[in-house]
Design a protein around this motif. Structure first.
Motif, PDB file in Angstrom:
ATOM      1  N   ALA A   1       0.946  -1.115   0.246  1.00  0.00           N
ATOM      2  CA  ALA A   1       0.102   0.238   0.490  1.00  0.00           C
ATOM      3  C   ALA A   1       1.235   1.331  -0.137  1.00  0.00           C
ATOM      4  O   ALA A   1       0.552   2.011  -0.417  1.00  0.00           O
ATOM      5  N   GLY A   2       2.177   1.702   0.523  1.00  0.00           N
ATOM      6  CA  GLY A   2       3.177   2.499   0.333  1.00  0.00           C
ATOM      7  C   GLY A   2       3.639   2.688  -0.453  1.00  0.00           C
ATOM      8  O   GLY A   2       4.058   3.893  -0.373  1.00  0.00           O
ATOM      9  N   ALA A   3       3.322   1.927  -1.544  1.00  0.00           N
ATOM     10  CA  ALA A   3       4.666   2.557  -2.192  1.00  0.00           C
ATOM     11  C   ALA A   3       3.535   2.725  -3.702  1.00  0.00           C
ATOM     12  O   ALA A   3       3.920   3.225  -4.521  1.00  0.00           O
TER      13      ALA A   3
ATOM     14  N   LYS B   1      -5.792  15.554  -7.390  1.00  0.00           N
ATOM     15  CA  LYS B   1      -5.238  15.469  -6.434  1.00  0.00           C
ATOM     16  C   LYS B   1      -5.223  14.253  -5.224  1.00  0.00           C
ATOM     17  O   LYS B   1      -5.265  12.783  -5.427  1.00  0.00           O
ATOM     18  N   VAL B   2      -3.933  13.771  -5.084  1.00  0.00           N
ATOM     19  CA  VAL B   2      -3.421  12.849  -4.778  1.00  0.00           C
ATOM     20  C   VAL B   2      -3.553  12.658  -2.697  1.00  0.00           C
ATOM     21  O   VAL B   2      -3.682  13.484  -2.504  1.00  0.00           O
ATOM     22  N   ILE B   3      -3.932  11.823  -2.619  1.00  0.00           N
ATOM     23  CA  ILE B   3      -4.875  11.320  -1.537  1.00  0.00           C
ATOM     24  C   ILE B   3      -3.752  10.236  -0.798  1.00  0.00           C
ATOM     25  O   ILE B   3      -2.785   9.829  -1.017  1.00  0.00           O
ATOM     26  N   PRO B   4      -3.962  10.365   0.350  1.00  0.00           N
ATOM     27  CA  PRO B   4      -2.713  10.251   1.674  1.00  0.00           C
ATOM     28  C   PRO B   4      -2.467   9.017   1.380  1.00  0.00           C
ATOM     29  O   PRO B   4      -3.413   8.171  -0.087  1.00  0.00           O
ATOM     30  N   PRO B   5      -1.217   8.068   1.719  1.00  0.00           N
ATOM     31  CA  PRO B   5      -1.260   6.307   1.673  1.00  0.00           C
ATOM     32  C   PRO B   5      -2.178   5.562   1.855  1.00  0.00           C
ATOM     33  O   PRO B   5      -3.044   6.217   3.166  1.00  0.00           O
ATOM     34  N   LEU B   6      -2.250   4.736   1.062  1.00  0.00           N
ATOM     35  CA  LEU B   6      -3.130   3.760   1.410  1.00  0.00           C
ATOM     36  C   LEU B   6      -2.801   2.703   2.786  1.00  0.00           C
ATOM     37  O   LEU B   6      -3.033   2.054   3.427  1.00  0.00           O
TER      38      LEU B   6
ATOM     39  N   ARG C   1      -2.764  -4.817   1.712  1.00  0.00           N
ATOM     40  CA  ARG C   1      -4.653  -3.778   1.953  1.00  0.00           C
ATOM     41  C   ARG C   1      -5.958  -4.518   1.150  1.00  0.00           C
ATOM     42  O   ARG C   1      -5.460  -5.303   0.113  1.00  0.00           O
ATOM     43  N   ARG C   2      -7.123  -5.069   1.362  1.00  0.00           N
ATOM     44  CA  ARG C   2      -7.541  -6.065   0.694  1.00  0.00           C
ATOM     45  C   ARG C   2      -9.012  -4.833   0.950  1.00  0.00           C
ATOM     46  O   ARG C   2      -9.044  -3.899   2.086  1.00  0.00           O
ATOM     47  N   ASN C   3      -9.801  -5.001  -0.396  1.00  0.00           N
ATOM     48  CA  ASN C   3     -10.910  -3.748  -0.182  1.00  0.00           C
ATOM     49  C   ASN C   3     -10.987  -3.041  -0.048  1.00  0.00           C
ATOM     50  O   ASN C   3     -11.965  -2.371   0.330  1.00  0.00           O
ATOM     51  N   VAL C   4     -10.189  -2.224  -0.605  1.00  0.00           N
ATOM     52  CA  VAL C   4     -10.169  -0.663  -0.782  1.00  0.00           C
ATOM     53  C   VAL C   4     -10.914  -0.466  -2.585  1.00  0.00           C
ATOM     54  O   VAL C   4     -10.565  -0.774  -3.045  1.00  0.00           O
TER      55      VAL C   4
END
Length: 91
Positions: A51-53, A61-66, A73-76
């Motif tokens: 998720a951090g990559a 608009k860039v969102i905060p890291p997942l 991360r599953r089910n995003v």
């Protein structure tokens, strides 16, 4: 709203894209410099092995890291609205 846009930093990341019924629509390894534009569908969910990559943006608009680097991360939800308001990550 625009389509979610994924940009990868410097790592290879395995990503799966499913619809709400659980049907696998895409499985792809994104490598450094790869970009992917998700279809504009409210029912898509992402599973990522790092998720951090991923850098995710909606309408530029860039969102905060997942999540942190190395986090699975599953089910995003790939709903543009949920990504922008911070509610895309499902428990």
């Amino acid at each position: 709203m625009g389509d979610p846009f994924f940009d990868l930093g410097n790592l290879a990341v395995n990503n799966d894209l499913d619809d709400a019924a659980g049907e696998l629509l895409l499985t792809r390894i994104l490598r450094a410099g790869d970009k992917y534009i998700a279809p504009a569908r409210e029912d898509l969910v992402l599973m990522t092995g790092n998720a951090g990559a991923l850098e995710v943006s909606v309408d530029g608009k860039v969102i905060p890291p997942l999540g942190p680097a190395g986090t699975v991360r599953r089910n995003v939800s790939l709903s543009a609205e949920k990504l922008l308001n911070g509610t895309a990550i499902q428990p």
